[in-house]
Design a protein around this motif. Sequence first.
Motif, short mmCIF file in Angstrom:
data_model
loop_
_atom_site.label_atom_id
_atom_site.label_comp_id
_atom_site.label_asym_id
_atom_site.label_seq_id
_atom_site.Cartn_x
_atom_site.Cartn_y
_atom_site.Cartn_z
N SER A 22 -1.42 6.99 3.73
CA SER A 22 -0.84 6.68 2.42
C SER A 22 0.15 5.53 2.58
O SER A 22 1.10 5.63 3.36
CB SER A 22 -0.13 7.90 1.83
OG SER A 22 0.65 7.53 0.71
N ASP A 23 -0.07 4.45 1.85
CA ASP A 23 0.73 3.23 2.04
C ASP A 23 2.22 3.44 1.82
O ASP A 23 3.03 2.68 2.36
CB ASP A 23 0.24 2.14 1.07
CG ASP A 23 -1.15 1.64 1.44
OD1 ASP A 23 -1.51 1.72 2.62
OD2 ASP A 23 -1.87 1.18 0.54
N LEU A 52 1.57 7.33 -6.95
CA LEU A 52 0.81 6.10 -7.13
C LEU A 52 0.07 5.72 -5.85
O LEU A 52 -1.06 5.22 -5.89
CB LEU A 52 1.75 4.97 -7.56
CG LEU A 52 1.09 3.61 -7.83
CD1 LEU A 52 0.13 3.71 -9.00
CD2 LEU A 52 2.14 2.54 -8.07
N SER A 53 0.72 5.96 -4.72
CA SER A 53 0.13 5.58 -3.43
C SER A 53 -1.18 6.31 -3.16
O SER A 53 -2.05 5.79 -2.44
CB SER A 53 1.13 5.86 -2.30
OG SER A 53 0.63 5.43 -1.06
N LYS A 54 -1.33 7.50 -3.73
CA LYS A 54 -2.62 8.21 -3.57
C LYS A 54 -3.74 7.40 -4.22
O LYS A 54 -4.89 7.40 -3.74
CB LYS A 54 -2.52 9.60 -4.20
CG LYS A 54 -1.66 10.58 -3.41
CD LYS A 54 -1.62 11.94 -4.07
CE LYS A 54 -0.96 12.99 -3.17
NZ LYS A 54 0.42 12.67 -2.82
N SER A 57 -3.96 3.69 -2.18
CA SER A 57 -4.45 3.82 -0.80
C SER A 57 -5.89 4.28 -0.71
O SER A 57 -6.51 4.16 0.36
CB SER A 57 -3.57 4.81 -0.02
OG SER A 57 -2.21 4.45 -0.08
N HIS A 58 -6.43 4.80 -1.81
CA HIS A 58 -7.78 5.36 -1.75
C HIS A 58 -8.65 4.87 -2.91
O HIS A 58 -9.54 4.05 -2.71
CB HIS A 58 -7.69 6.90 -1.73
CG HIS A 58 -6.77 7.41 -0.66
ND1 HIS A 58 -7.03 7.26 0.69
CD2 HIS A 58 -5.58 8.07 -0.74
CE1 HIS A 58 -6.04 7.79 1.40
NE2 HIS A 58 -5.16 8.28 0.56
N HIS A 59 -8.38 5.33 -4.11
CA HIS A 59 -9.20 5.00 -5.28
C HIS A 59 -9.28 3.49 -5.51
O HIS A 59 -10.37 2.90 -5.53
CB HIS A 59 -8.64 5.71 -6.51
CG HIS A 59 -9.29 5.33 -7.80
ND1 HIS A 59 -10.64 5.42 -8.01
CD2 HIS A 59 -8.76 4.83 -8.96
CE1 HIS A 59 -10.94 5.02 -9.23
NE2 HIS A 59 -9.82 4.65 -9.82
N PHE A 60 -8.13 2.84 -5.68
CA PHE A 60 -8.12 1.39 -5.93
C PHE A 60 -8.61 0.61 -4.71
O PHE A 60 -9.19 -0.46 -4.84
CB PHE A 60 -6.72 0.91 -6.31
CG PHE A 60 -6.28 1.35 -7.69
CD1 PHE A 60 -7.20 1.60 -8.68
CD2 PHE A 60 -4.94 1.51 -8.00
CE1 PHE A 60 -6.82 2.01 -9.95
CE2 PHE A 60 -4.53 1.91 -9.26
CZ PHE A 60 -5.48 2.16 -10.24
N ARG A 61 -8.37 1.17 -3.52
CA ARG A 61 -8.82 0.48 -2.31
C ARG A 61 -10.34 0.39 -2.26
O ARG A 61 -10.89 -0.66 -1.93
CB ARG A 61 -8.27 1.21 -1.07
CG ARG A 61 -8.64 0.55 0.25
CD ARG A 61 -7.53 0.71 1.24
NE ARG A 61 -6.30 0.16 0.73
CZ ARG A 61 -5.07 0.44 1.20
NH1 ARG A 61 -4.94 1.28 2.21
NH2 ARG A 61 -4.00 -0.11 0.67
N LYS A 94 -16.32 -2.12 -12.78
CA LYS A 94 -15.29 -1.45 -11.96
C LYS A 94 -13.98 -2.23 -11.99
O LYS A 94 -12.90 -1.64 -11.96
CB LYS A 94 -15.78 -1.29 -10.52
CG LYS A 94 -16.84 -0.22 -10.34
CD LYS A 94 -17.21 -0.08 -8.87
CE LYS A 94 -18.25 1.02 -8.67
NZ LYS A 94 -18.61 1.17 -7.23
N LEU A 95 -14.07 -3.55 -12.02
CA LEU A 95 -12.87 -4.37 -12.09
C LEU A 95 -12.18 -4.21 -13.43
O LEU A 95 -10.95 -4.09 -13.50
CB LEU A 95 -13.23 -5.83 -11.83
CG LEU A 95 -12.09 -6.86 -11.93
CD1 LEU A 95 -10.91 -6.46 -11.05
CD2 LEU A 95 -12.59 -8.24 -11.56
#
Length: 527
Positions: A22-23, A52-54, A57-61, A94-95
């Motif tokens: 997690s960032d 937000l980091s969840k 770090s994962h979904h948006f990544r 997606k964007l």
Amino acid sequence: MENKDINQYSFEEYIKTRDSYSDFEDNKFLQKVVKHYVKEEWELISNIMKALSKNTSHHFRHISDEIAKRENHPSIQHFDAYNRRIDKIVRPQKLFNMEKEIFSERLFSKDTSAWEQMLKRFMFHHNGEAGIMCPVACTDGLVDLLKIYKDELNDELQHILHHCTEGIDGDFGIGAQFMTEIQGGSNIPANVLKAIPRGDDYQLYGTKFFCSAIHADYAVVTAKVDQTDHIATFIVPSWSDQSKTKRNNFVINRLKWKLGTSELPSAEITYDGAKAYQIGSLEKGVAIAVGIVLTKSRLDIGSASSAFMLRTVREALQYSQFREVFGKKINAFPLAAGQLEEIEQTAKRTTSALFKIYDAYFCLQQNQENSEYANKLKFQVRELILLQKIKASKDTVETIRTAISLFGGNGVIEDFSSIPRLFRDAMVNELWEGPRNVLLTQIHRDMKNASSWYKPKDFITDLLSGCEQSIIDQFTEELEKSLTYNLAADPNRTTIQQAKDWERFCDDLFFVYQDQAFKEVGDAPII
């Protein structure tokens, strides 16, 4: 005979470590920096950032990596099936979805504190520009511009401000800034795009050569007012109708093919009578554009630089602890260990200075009095933003390049990691909002002009507060000498050497500022 691969090597251990990180929550150093500056907001901010980091770090990544694929890069459809000119920007769904989610975080709302706004954007930056972060930075500049002149805004501009800050029916306005022309580049005073008065508003005629976030709803545009020598600043809507089907009298000539930020549609456009709202003093359009709009973008580049480095360094550290070569882990070799230590320290220094500058910037926003202290603080912040933009963006390129080498051949494989994409984005950030030479010249001009009321000794003393007196004395002596240089003189051996000395001085000065900021925060592990 069955052909079986006898090599059972697996990257699963590294992938699991990298992708479960997690960032914010796992970066103890970042938490320490944030806690040092947000103070009484820490508990609230910490909880917001962990949640937000969840996502970041994962979904948006995952989405950022998907839309980075070449087949998902933006394109343009100039005409529809009936030969009507539409200049439609085609981007992945997606964007669109990620863009809506990010802007729905109310990044510019009056109900979102300054530190929360900054930190949310900082977390988003961990995934690169991703077709999102340039529009976010541009919207920030647009909002600041509108807020400063809030009492002078007409109904249309009041509507634009509300759309960008609070949203309308869940839709948030997106901003852009179109200033570059083919003949001028960063030289805004050389603009020839024409603004012709039409009643209370203006109409624009001419071409802008580099327009990022061409899909935005509104743009800050600089143009020369007809029959005058004034370059003024305008707010220009992209659409003439609420349904966003009819453009505001301009065409998109083509999209740019860029080295980095490839998910972001940048274009050349031609205005042919576009309706525009002039804002601020007619005589100070360049100062308004640079002092308000570009300042926010340059701050944002510092934020992006820090986030890029933190993520890249962390992944390099994780990989070096996993990967074994020639019988040892990568980090067990002195050369690699030294490189890892250097890029980690660079990331930490950059992050510490970023937050210290934002702290001073927020203090300045709250202190609008016309006092000697306020004027000096304003000058410090202006120069720090420029120095940070120059050094942080350059250091990011060098840091990511070093990290890539630590990955070996895997470092340049686009689907192995996001690091090659971050590298290309960092290259663009070096140029965006003023290339290195332009800003170095601007800093020299600023300090020379201010030296009559803000003595070099006082400036260095204030900037490097907390440093040893011998360091302050050394930089004071160098600055006083440097201000005798003429950086606009014809090149010869003397003037070239003076220019090199000035560049080195600026790098060294900001390095010491970063180092002092790091000492004030204290150290903690990234992983």
